[in-house]
Motif scaffolding. Sequence first.
Motif, mmCIF file in Angstrom:
data_model
loop_
_atom_site.group_PDB
_atom_site.id
_atom_site.type_symbol
_atom_site.label_atom_id
_atom_site.label_comp_id
_atom_site.label_asym_id
_atom_site.label_seq_id
_atom_site.Cartn_x
_atom_site.Cartn_y
_atom_site.Cartn_z
ATOM 1 N N GLY A 1 -1.121 1.243 11.942
ATOM 2 C CA GLY A 1 -2.365 0.933 11.255
ATOM 3 C C GLY A 1 -3.488 1.846 11.694
ATOM 4 N N THR B 1 7.226 3.491 9.918
ATOM 5 C CA THR B 1 6.028 3.608 9.080
ATOM 6 C C THR B 1 4.846 3.945 9.980
ATOM 7 O OG1 THR B 1 5.632 1.229 9.275
ATOM 8 C CG2 THR B 1 6.865 1.991 7.335
ATOM 9 N N TYR C 1 -3.260 0.518 4.802
ATOM 10 C CA TYR C 1 -2.257 0.903 3.818
ATOM 11 C C TYR C 1 -2.782 0.717 2.395
ATOM 12 C CZ TYR C 1 1.550 1.012 7.325
ATOM 13 O OH TYR C 1 2.356 1.309 8.385
ATOM 14 N N GLU D 1 -3.162 -2.867 9.496
ATOM 15 C CA GLU D 1 -2.276 -2.064 8.662
ATOM 16 C C GLU D 1 -2.369 -2.472 7.198
ATOM 17 O OE1 GLU D 1 1.667 -2.554 10.154
ATOM 18 O OE2 GLU D 1 1.931 -4.534 9.273
ATOM 19 N N ASP D 2 -2.648 -3.749 6.911
ATOM 20 C CA ASP D 2 -2.783 -4.184 5.525
ATOM 21 C C ASP D 2 -3.989 -3.523 4.875
ATOM 22 O OD1 ASP D 2 -0.598 -6.060 5.758
ATOM 23 O OD2 ASP D 2 -1.954 -7.354 6.876
ATOM 24 N N HIS E 1 2.230 10.662 12.202
ATOM 25 C CA HIS E 1 1.130 10.473 11.244
ATOM 26 C C HIS E 1 -0.206 10.835 11.882
ATOM 27 C CE1 HIS E 1 0.243 9.210 7.208
ATOM 28 N NE2 HIS E 1 -0.739 8.426 7.609
ATOM 29 N N MET F 1 -3.160 5.370 10.053
ATOM 30 C CA MET F 1 -3.469 5.297 8.629
ATOM 31 C C MET F 1 -4.964 5.067 8.416
ATOM 32 S SD MET F 1 -2.214 5.620 5.620
ATOM 33 C CE MET F 1 -0.469 5.209 5.499
ATOM 34 N N ASP G 1 -5.343 3.427 1.561
ATOM 35 C CA ASP G 1 -4.670 4.706 1.293
ATOM 36 C C ASP G 1 -4.010 4.686 -0.083
ATOM 37 O OD1 ASP G 1 -3.556 7.336 2.386
ATOM 38 O OD2 ASP G 1 -1.719 6.277 1.853
ATOM 39 N N GLY H 1 0.813 -1.204 0.000
ATOM 40 C CA GLY H 1 0.000 0.000 0.000
ATOM 41 C C GLY H 1 0.850 1.260 0.000
ATOM 42 N N LEU H 2 1.892 1.290 0.813
ATOM 43 C CA LEU H 2 2.764 2.460 0.848
ATOM 44 C C LEU H 2 3.468 2.642 -0.486
ATOM 45 C CD1 LEU H 2 4.360 2.095 4.405
ATOM 46 C CD2 LEU H 2 2.569 3.687 3.696
#
Length: 261
Positions: free
Chosen positions: A127, A124, A62, A58-59, A171, A130, A65, A1-2
């Motif tokens: 999750g 990073t 990300y 986070e999966d 973030h 984000m 996003d 994703g990033l």
Amino acid sequence: GLMMAAFAEAARVLDRVDYAQIAAENAQFIDQNMRTEDGRLLRTWKAGSAAKYNAYLEDYAYLADGLLALYQTTFNPRWFEWVQELTQQMLTHFHDQENGGFYDTSDDHEELLYRPKELQDNATPSGNSMAVHVLLKNSLFTGDGGYWDVAQEALDRMSGFMDRYPTGFAHWLSAADFTLGDPREVAIVGPLDDVDTMELVDALNNEYRPNLVLAAGEEVESVPLLANRQQVGGRPTAYVCRRFVCKTPVTDTQSLLQQLD
């Protein structure tokens, strides 16, 4: 994703079609190889074997996003529609309705002694932070105030941490800035192969506008920001809005930029 977001944003800023293609191919690979039959994400993949293991917060965050960045580069509604699926899956399976924010694992993950909730941003983003970004942007794209409320509740609960340890919650601070920075939505209605449509799009992409979301193309019901909007005088038309309250539509770049001031 990033990586997807990085290539999609670089494609937009640097006018690199090849970068956009890389981001799109990344999204297509995940869609075809790392989803279950009911659309849930899987965490790992290795050539020669099927993807496996339930994905983490986070999966989802990300990827959502990255897809929002890809949509705002290509304006392919396929990517926007997938974000809506991911957003609902985060709210259904990860949201901590009692304490706010999100758990790292889903409600149907393998049973753990303790259900983790990582809040601190490290190398990073977490999750959680984000997911908050995605909810804020998606609220502007869809007009769904519920998304904004969930994100704002999480931000409110994190305010003390952001104040005392800003370097560990960067973030989160970016998300807070988004809520305080007078965010705008812009819908540009017109064929994407029309030079006048792309002139309006390029006028927005020529400057750094972190607190703005952009939808473009002909009217698409699946993208609420574009739905029920018409061209004025048969020309590509821009609508500048704040939480779906829009100014008078305009058809030239100078007027568009003035409305953003």
